[in-house]
Design a protein around this motif. Structure first.
Motif, mmCIF file in Angstrom:
data_model
loop_
_atom_site.group_PDB
_atom_site.id
_atom_site.type_symbol
_atom_site.label_atom_id
_atom_site.label_comp_id
_atom_site.label_asym_id
_atom_site.label_seq_id
_atom_site.Cartn_x
_atom_site.Cartn_y
_atom_site.Cartn_z
ATOM 1 N N ALA A 112 33.539 22.137 -39.478
ATOM 2 C CA ALA A 112 34.553 23.126 -38.289
ATOM 3 C C ALA A 112 34.274 24.216 -39.230
ATOM 4 O O ALA A 112 34.395 24.267 -40.290
ATOM 5 N N HIS A 113 33.990 25.827 -38.194
ATOM 6 C CA HIS A 113 34.780 26.311 -39.220
ATOM 7 C C HIS A 113 35.830 26.879 -39.540
ATOM 8 O O HIS A 113 36.923 26.376 -37.818
ATOM 9 N N CYS A 114 36.510 27.455 -40.280
ATOM 10 C CA CYS A 114 37.449 26.757 -40.513
ATOM 11 C C CYS A 114 38.836 28.421 -41.378
ATOM 12 O O CYS A 114 38.187 28.117 -42.789
ATOM 13 N N SER A 131 34.045 24.313 -43.254
ATOM 14 C CA SER A 131 33.952 25.569 -43.547
ATOM 15 C C SER A 131 33.761 27.172 -44.001
ATOM 16 O O SER A 131 35.229 27.319 -42.583
ATOM 17 N N HIS A 132 33.442 28.363 -44.341
ATOM 18 C CA HIS A 132 34.595 29.207 -44.552
ATOM 19 C C HIS A 132 35.457 28.682 -45.810
ATOM 20 O O HIS A 132 35.816 29.371 -46.352
ATOM 21 N N THR A 133 36.530 29.207 -44.920
ATOM 22 C CA THR A 133 37.743 28.420 -45.448
ATOM 23 C C THR A 133 38.681 30.136 -46.103
ATOM 24 O O THR A 133 39.033 29.401 -46.912
ATOM 25 N N PRO A 164 23.916 24.183 -46.657
ATOM 26 C CA PRO A 164 24.949 23.066 -46.109
ATOM 27 C C PRO A 164 25.275 24.101 -45.471
ATOM 28 O O PRO A 164 26.820 23.576 -43.891
ATOM 29 N N HIS A 165 24.852 25.173 -44.713
ATOM 30 C CA HIS A 165 25.563 25.816 -43.557
ATOM 31 C C HIS A 165 24.573 26.868 -43.728
ATOM 32 O O HIS A 165 24.555 28.215 -44.484
ATOM 33 N N VAL A 166 24.574 26.980 -42.339
ATOM 34 C CA VAL A 166 23.448 27.895 -42.007
ATOM 35 C C VAL A 166 23.343 28.559 -40.006
ATOM 36 O O VAL A 166 23.192 27.304 -39.723
ATOM 37 N N HIS A 167 23.156 29.598 -39.499
ATOM 38 C CA HIS A 167 22.916 30.009 -38.501
ATOM 39 C C HIS A 167 21.591 30.110 -38.366
ATOM 40 O O HIS A 167 21.186 31.397 -38.392
ATOM 41 N N LEU A 168 20.209 29.415 -37.891
ATOM 42 C CA LEU A 168 19.271 29.625 -37.274
ATOM 43 C C LEU A 168 19.177 30.340 -35.950
ATOM 44 O O LEU A 168 18.009 29.817 -36.096
ATOM 45 N N HIS A 219 24.140 29.021 -47.186
ATOM 46 C CA HIS A 219 24.262 31.389 -46.883
ATOM 47 C C HIS A 219 24.657 31.597 -45.115
ATOM 48 O O HIS A 219 24.670 33.168 -45.932
ATOM 49 N N ASP A 220 25.128 30.796 -45.138
ATOM 50 C CA ASP A 220 25.403 30.957 -43.453
ATOM 51 C C ASP A 220 24.636 32.122 -42.876
ATOM 52 O O ASP A 220 24.600 31.673 -41.721
ATOM 53 N N ASP A 221 24.089 33.319 -43.133
ATOM 54 C CA ASP A 221 23.044 33.898 -42.189
ATOM 55 C C ASP A 221 21.973 35.076 -43.020
ATOM 56 O O ASP A 221 22.063 35.279 -44.084
HETATM 57 ZN ZN LIG Z 1 28.657 30.499 -40.166
#
Ligand SMILES: [Zn+2]
Length: 425
Positions: A205-207, A237-239, A52-56, A304-306
């Motif tokens: 949103a990165h929140c 996301s993140h929160t 659900p969340h990665v920065h490719l 995973h995010d990164d």
């Molecule tokens: Zn992120």
């Protein structure tokens, strides 16, 4: 036909018949007919993993042009701004595609990637749109227009976001806690919701990705989602600031979030590393309130995010690794909670991506699934098994043979070690 698999929530062994790239019938083992697509050998079949969340656009840049020696968010941003100078279309395509191959090999067939759009040339976005098209037959890639350097506080921020929507992203992003003032943060969310609603897009949103307990944009995001009708289509996301909120505010927030229907994505790998950097001991680890929000009825998924970038140098694009770390970080060690953690990288993550009928191991759904050499979700997470088979749209795209360890022990004949045990669920 896929032969001889276990299914989550059903006893016994099963065959899965596939027709026109869809699951046609699920029948008791031995009753299935058709050409053999995969022999599950009693392994666990599951709907594919969902990222659900990665920065490719930043993946596989760790060490370029230098390593993030301190490991902090701030040095990560500095290293990335140096690396960004040499960003080209082909560079983004090559790195993103390679990590998508890793995801596919690990059985992750739906991926939501944020893409930095605070670049007047939108180089990374154009590259990622091309990647989304190239991988379409194997991996379903969702792209988020992510304004890394802000919307209101960045020159032409709103126009760039609008332009990204017109070019064909799936999701609109924001980063309210990064804007110059609280009011700018609220305004940035209003702009993001307006663009998402006008273009019929999702929002993520990165929140509140900060340790500041005063960062409270998730309540704004949830309220805009509920009032504007985006509800289940919006994600915070993140929160991580939620890890520092006091009890009274947390209690209020549970109600606000549950009523709004928004999703939360926690990224334990990156945030365990990046948060708490300004603390002496006791040192916070900046994780969202995973257990509490699940109990309040909020949909929470793990991301995973990164993958090997300036903010997190490790990773193999494995959702099972994320779940394992998430379990430890959020103290989800009850057996029911471990099963929940598996859902946070499958069903719950699928809800974040709003996949609906396009996801699930059920008759008439797409024939995309993984077979894990495991007896249960608990077993798959504990032993970190890689899928023996990954099937995407009725095609076998990845195979990983299981290889036991041969151990020679004093006064015993050599034996195989598989790390299984009869008391394990
Ligand atoms: Zn992120």
């Amino acid at each position: 036909m896929i032969r001889n698999v276990r299914l989550i929530g059903r006893d016994g062994l099963w065959d899965i018949e596939v027709e026109d790239a869809r699951i046609a019938r699920i029948v008791p083992a031995g009753e299935g007919t058709g050409d053999l697509l995969a022999d599950g050998a009693g392994g666990l079949a599951s709907a594919p993993f969902v990222e659900p969340h990665v920065h490719l656009d930043t993946t596989l840049t760790a060490g370029e042009p230098r390593w993030n020696a301190s490991g902090s968010l701030w040095e990560g941003i500095a290293v990335w701004s140096e690396r960004k100078q040499s960003l080209t279309r082909q560079d983004v395509i090559d790195r993103a595609t390679e990590v998508l191959r890793w995801y596919a090999a690990n059985g992750v067939l739906h991926v939501r990637s944020h893409v930095d759009v605070t670049d007047p040339g939108l180089v990374a976005l154009d590259a990622m749109i091309e990647v989304r098209e190239n991988v379409r037959d194997v991996v379903n890639l969702q792209l988020v227009a992510f304004p890394q350097e802000g919307i209101v506080s960045f020159d032409d921020g709103p126009q760039l976001l609008e332009k990204a929507a017109e070019r064909g992203v799936d999701v609109i992003g924001a980063i309210p806690h990064f804007e110059d003032t609280r009011e700018d943060g609220v305004r940035s969310l209003e702009i993001a919701f307006d663009i998402a609603e006008r273009h019929g897009l999702l929002l993520d949103a990165h929140c509140d990705e900060i340790d500041d307990e005063q960062s409270r944009f998730v309540e704004v995001l949830a309220t805009l989602a509920r009032r504007g009708g985006l509800r289940g289509r919006a994600t915070a996301s993140h929160t991580t600031a939620m890890g520092s909120y006091n009890g009274a505010y947390s209690y209020k927030l549970q109600r606000v979030l549950a009523r709004s229907g928004i999703n939360l994505v926690s990224n334990p790998l990156a945030n365990l590393c990046l948060q708490g950097r300004f603390d002496d001991y006791p040192k916070r680890r900046g994780l969202t309130q995973v257990k509490e929000m699940l109990a309040a009825g909020v949909n929470v998924a793990f991301g995973h995010d990164d993958v090997m970038d300036p903010w997190y140098p490790l990773g193999t694009a494995s959702s099972l690794q994320v779940a394992l770390v998430g379990i430890a970080a959020a103290q989800l060690t009850g057996t029911a909670e471990i099963d929940e953690a598996f859902r946070m990288i499958t069903d719950r993550a699928a809800r974040v991506l709003h996949l609906g009928d396009a996801y699930g191991l059920e008759e008439s759904r797409p024939a995309s699934l993984v077979i894990l050499p495991a007896t249960s979700p608990y077993d798959a997470i504990r032993r970190q098994t890689r899928p023996t088979h990954v099937i995407s749209n009725a095609r076998l795209i990845a195979r990983t043979p299981t290889t036991p360890t041969h151990l020679t022990w004093p006064d015993e004949p050599p034996r195989q070690i598989t790390f299984t045990h009869p008391t394990a669920p």
